[in-house]
Structure formats: structure tokens, C-alpha cells
Design an enzyme around this catalytic site. Structure first.
Site, PDB file in Angstrom:
ATOM      1  N   LYS A  25       6.677  60.871  40.240  1.00 29.89           N
ATOM      2  CA  LYS A  25       6.847  61.982  39.287  1.00 29.89           C
ATOM      3  C   LYS A  25       5.652  62.076  38.336  1.00 29.89           C
ATOM      4  O   LYS A  25       5.118  63.153  38.117  1.00 29.89           O
ATOM      5  CB  LYS A  25       8.139  61.811  38.461  1.00 29.89           C
ATOM      6  CG  LYS A  25       9.408  61.773  39.298  1.00 29.89           C
ATOM      7  CD  LYS A  25      10.652  61.694  38.416  1.00 29.89           C
ATOM      8  CE  LYS A  25      10.767  60.425  37.587  1.00 29.89           C
ATOM      9  NZ  LYS A  25      10.943  59.184  38.376  1.00 29.89           N
ATOM     10  N   ARG A 100      18.038  62.920  32.560  1.00 27.95           N
ATOM     11  CA  ARG A 100      18.453  61.789  33.396  1.00 27.95           C
ATOM     12  C   ARG A 100      19.955  61.602  33.393  1.00 27.95           C
ATOM     13  O   ARG A 100      20.455  60.739  34.109  1.00 27.95           O
ATOM     14  CB  ARG A 100      17.812  60.515  32.852  1.00 27.95           C
ATOM     15  CG  ARG A 100      16.648  59.976  33.659  1.00 27.95           C
ATOM     16  CD  ARG A 100      16.120  58.797  32.898  1.00 27.95           C
ATOM     17  NE  ARG A 100      15.356  57.868  33.653  1.00 27.95           N
ATOM     18  CZ  ARG A 100      14.024  57.846  33.721  1.00 27.95           C
ATOM     19  NH1 ARG A 100      13.320  58.777  33.135  1.00 27.95           N
ATOM     20  NH2 ARG A 100      13.413  56.898  34.381  1.00 27.95           N
ATOM     21  N   ARG A 139       2.420  48.741  40.656  1.00 32.18           N
ATOM     22  CA  ARG A 139       1.602  49.798  40.052  1.00 32.18           C
ATOM     23  C   ARG A 139       1.028  49.435  38.690  1.00 32.18           C
ATOM     24  O   ARG A 139       1.554  48.592  37.976  1.00 32.18           O
ATOM     25  CB  ARG A 139       2.379  51.113  40.000  1.00 32.18           C
ATOM     26  CG  ARG A 139       3.502  51.132  39.023  1.00 32.18           C
ATOM     27  CD  ARG A 139       4.293  52.426  39.167  1.00 32.18           C
ATOM     28  NE  ARG A 139       5.365  52.474  38.185  1.00 32.18           N
ATOM     29  CZ  ARG A 139       6.202  53.494  38.044  1.00 32.18           C
ATOM     30  NH1 ARG A 139       6.092  54.547  38.816  1.00 32.18           N
ATOM     31  NH2 ARG A 139       7.130  53.446  37.126  1.00 32.18           N
ATOM     32  N   ARG A 172      -0.294  47.240  32.808  1.00 33.70           N
ATOM     33  CA  ARG A 172       0.931  47.304  33.600  1.00 33.70           C
ATOM     34  C   ARG A 172       2.107  47.435  32.662  1.00 33.70           C
ATOM     35  O   ARG A 172       2.147  46.777  31.624  1.00 33.70           O
ATOM     36  CB  ARG A 172       1.139  45.994  34.371  1.00 33.70           C
ATOM     37  CG  ARG A 172       0.482  45.966  35.696  1.00 33.70           C
ATOM     38  CD  ARG A 172       0.593  44.595  36.341  1.00 33.70           C
ATOM     39  NE  ARG A 172      -0.563  44.383  37.178  1.00 33.70           N
ATOM     40  CZ  ARG A 172      -0.618  44.753  38.456  1.00 33.70           C
ATOM     41  NH1 ARG A 172       0.425  45.274  39.046  1.00 33.70           N
ATOM     42  NH2 ARG A 172      -1.726  44.586  39.152  1.00 33.70           N
ATOM     43  N   ARG A 184      16.609  49.913  37.492  1.00 34.95           N
ATOM     44  CA  ARG A 184      16.268  51.315  37.225  1.00 34.95           C
ATOM     45  C   ARG A 184      16.704  52.218  38.374  1.00 34.95           C
ATOM     46  O   ARG A 184      17.154  53.343  38.163  1.00 34.95           O
ATOM     47  CB  ARG A 184      14.760  51.440  36.974  1.00 34.95           C
ATOM     48  CG  ARG A 184      14.387  50.897  35.596  1.00 34.95           C
ATOM     49  CD  ARG A 184      12.938  50.499  35.481  1.00 34.95           C
ATOM     50  NE  ARG A 184      12.004  51.547  35.765  1.00 34.95           N
ATOM     51  CZ  ARG A 184      10.738  51.357  36.136  1.00 34.95           C
ATOM     52  NH1 ARG A 184      10.272  50.131  36.258  1.00 34.95           N
ATOM     53  NH2 ARG A 184       9.962  52.370  36.357  1.00 34.95           N
TER      54      ARG A 184
HETATM   55  P1  ADP Z   1      10.446  55.677  35.887  1.00 34.42           P
HETATM   56  O1  ADP Z   1      10.654  57.103  36.269  1.00 34.42           O
HETATM   57  O2  ADP Z   1       9.425  55.018  36.724  1.00 34.42           O
HETATM   58  O3  ADP Z   1      11.695  54.885  35.770  1.00 34.42           O
HETATM   59  P2  ADP Z   1       9.905  56.343  33.081  1.00 34.42           P
HETATM   60  O4  ADP Z   1       8.592  56.121  32.455  1.00 34.42           O
HETATM   61  O5  ADP Z   1      10.344  57.742  33.299  1.00 34.42           O
HETATM   62  O6  ADP Z   1       9.804  55.566  34.449  1.00 34.42           O
HETATM   63  O7  ADP Z   1      11.065  55.611  32.233  1.00 34.42           O
HETATM   64  C1  ADP Z   1      10.968  54.275  31.826  1.00 34.42           C
HETATM   65  C2  ADP Z   1      12.221  53.875  31.070  1.00 34.42           C
HETATM   66  O8  ADP Z   1      12.338  54.681  29.878  1.00 34.42           O
HETATM   67  C3  ADP Z   1      13.534  54.088  31.810  1.00 34.42           C
HETATM   68  O9  ADP Z   1      13.858  52.999  32.645  1.00 34.42           O
HETATM   69  C4  ADP Z   1      14.521  54.257  30.643  1.00 34.42           C
HETATM   70  O10 ADP Z   1      14.864  53.031  30.076  1.00 34.42           O
HETATM   71  C5  ADP Z   1      13.703  55.020  29.610  1.00 34.42           C
HETATM   72  N1  ADP Z   1      13.862  56.502  29.748  1.00 34.42           N
HETATM   73  C6  ADP Z   1      12.883  57.391  30.089  1.00 34.42           C
HETATM   74  N2  ADP Z   1      13.371  58.636  30.102  1.00 34.42           N
HETATM   75  C7  ADP Z   1      14.683  58.555  29.780  1.00 34.42           C
HETATM   76  C8  ADP Z   1      15.735  59.491  29.645  1.00 34.42           C
HETATM   77  N3  ADP Z   1      15.541  60.809  29.857  1.00 34.42           N
HETATM   78  N4  ADP Z   1      16.969  59.029  29.299  1.00 34.42           N
HETATM   79  C9  ADP Z   1      17.192  57.731  29.093  1.00 34.42           C
HETATM   80  N5  ADP Z   1      16.256  56.789  29.206  1.00 34.42           N
HETATM   81  C10 ADP Z   1      14.997  57.179  29.548  1.00 34.42           C
END
Ligand code: ADP
Length: 230
Positions: A25, A100, A139, A172, A184
Site C-alpha cells: 500500500k 481499518r 523491509r 527499519r 498485524r
Molecule cells: P501496515 O499496513 O504494514 O500494517 P501501517 O504503517 O499502516 O502498516 O500501520 C502500522 C501500525 O499502526 C498498525 O499495526 C496499527 O497498530 C497502527 N495503525 C495504522 N493505521 C491504523 C488505523 N487506521 N487504525 C488503527 N491502527 C492503525
């Protein structure tokens, strides 16, 4: 295909990228930014910035993020609303990692409705679960410009030097390890994957096969974005 901005004063495009951690994404959102002049809004990046700055929201989010869980809707929505109040969103937005949960999707619909807008398209990046853990666990990014790399799949052309900005420092994420990636992925399936049906019902869902190479996926995505924003 034109490279022009997709936004107009009245109805900037609102794109959502859906997909599990590691689906690409962030990488794809950055390519769309460059190609279409839109703005990437990553709640993950916004939360990491809040953690780094030690704000109350960041302090509350830190442990949840490190465990691979979802930060509360309240915190995420507050951060997103602040970001959406900035003027550059008029160029059109690519939401990366948001919404999410059901609650976030409803809140987004309400927020857009207030401005007479709606979601232009929700694009689901479809991938295999097993491959995702490997992608996430290897990554890293350039500390200067944020360009993404991977130990196995995408090293810089010159070792230790960012292809894009020439920087030599890389970082990282602390949650990019196999164990947290698994948590996740579970959170994604339990709480986020059901949103695919939400956007399908709304008639704005697009699906992209995201198992191929980055440029092929970008090509397919660019076609969809060009079509839905025309
Ligand atoms: P990825 O898509 O690789 O999991 P992100 O950078 O989008 O990575 O998100 C990292 C972390 O940030 C998530 O595991 C969560 O804990 C938090 N997070 C990000 N966006 C949201 C969201 N919209 N709602 C709740 N938690 C979020």
C-alpha cells in the site's frame, strides 16, 4: 494516460488502498502521488510521527503498535481529521492504512459527506497471506526520503545508497518482524478485510492482483485510478 492532477476544486478524488500489511500500500501510494499529484495519507506514518514526537496520542498508541494491534478509533480519527484539515488534500487523497475498522469507515463516510464528497474508489490489493510475512519481515526504508527496500526483493542498485535521494542511512520499523507481522495480519483479517464487502455494497470496490512485481502492480493500479477519476 495523462499525468494531470485528479482533483478539481469541487470534488477531489478520495481513494482508499485496502490490503494486509506488506501488500504494498505504501509503495503504491507513493507512486500514485508522483504520477497523479495526489496526496498520500498514511495513518501508520501519522501515528509513527506522533510516537516519535511523544504526543499524548503517540504515547497511547506506541505499545499497541508494537504488539501489532489496532490503535483506538478515537486516536486514529483525531489524527486523520487534523491531517485532512491541511490545504493540500484538495489535490485528492490516497488513504493508506485507513479505514481499518467499521467505525473508521463510517466516520470517514460522515466526514466526507459534510464536505459533499464520497469515496471515489476503494482498491483492494489482493495477496497471499504466507508471502506477506516474508515481505514485512525483510523491509526497510531510506531514512532521508522514505523510499522502501527489502533484504531479498528490492535492494538499492548501489549497496547502501538510496536509489532515489542518494542517502546512506536506512531504518527499519520496530513492528516489522515475523511475530508482530503475524499479529498485524490477524488484525487485518478480523477487522479490516470485512470492509471490502462494505465498499463492494457501495459500488466503489476495485480489486488488483498485488502478487506481481511492483511496476506491474503500479501499472494496473494506474489504469484503475485513471478510469475512476476521469
Ligand atoms: P501496515 O499496513 O504494514 O500494517 P501501517 O504503517 O499502516 O502498516 O500501520 C502500522 C501500525 O499502526 C498498525 O499495526 C496499527 O497498530 C497502527 N495503525 C495504522 N493505521 C491504523 C488505523 N487506521 N487504525 C488503527 N491502527 C492503525
Amino acid at each position: 494516460m495523462s499525468n494531470g492532477s485528479l482533483s478539481s476544486e469541487t470534488s477531489p478524488a478520495v481513494l482508499i488502498l485496502l490490503g494486509p500489511p506488506g501488500a504494498g500500500k505504501g509503495t503504491q501510494a507513493r507512486m500514485l502521488e508522483e504520477r497523479f499529484g495526489m496526496v498520500q495519507l498514511s495513518t501508520g506514518d501519522l501515528l509513527r510521527a506522533a510516537v516519535g514526537a511523544g504526543t499524548p496520542a503517540g504515547l497511547a498508541a506506541k505499545a499497541v503498535m508494537e504488539a501489532g494491534g489496532l490503535v483506538s478509533d478515537e486516536i486514529v480519527l483525531a489524527i486523520l481529521k487534523d491531517r485532512m484539515a491541511e490545504p493540500d488534500v484538495a489535490r485528492g487523497i490516497i488513504l493508506d492504512g485507513f479505514p481499518r475498522t467499521d467505525g473508521q469507515a463510517s466516520a470517514l463516510d460522515a466526514l466526507l459527506a459534510e464536505a459533499g464528497q464520497r469515496v471515489t474508489a476503494a482498491i483492494s490489493l489482493e495477496v497471499d497471506d504466507a508471502a506477506m510475512i516474508a515481505r514485512v519481515a525483510g523491509r526497510y526504508t531510506c531514512a532521508g526520503c522514505g523510499e522502501g527496500y527489502h533484504d531479498e526483493f528490492k535492494q538499492p542498485h548501489a549497496e547502501g545508497v538510496c536509489d532515489k535521494c542518494g542517502g546512506t542511512a536506512f531504518k527499519r520499523r520496530s513492528d516489522d518482524n515475523a511475530e508482530t507481522a503475524k499479529a498485524r495480519l490477524e488484525a487485518y483479517h478480523a477487522q479490516t478485510a470485512p470492509l471490502i464487502a462494505h465498499y463492494e455494497r457501495a459500488g466503489v470496490l476495485e480489486r488488483i492482483d498485488a502478487m506481481g512485481d511492483i511496476d506491474a502492480i503500479a501499472g494496473a493500479l494506474g489504469q484503475v485510478v485513471g478510469r475512476v477519476s476521469a
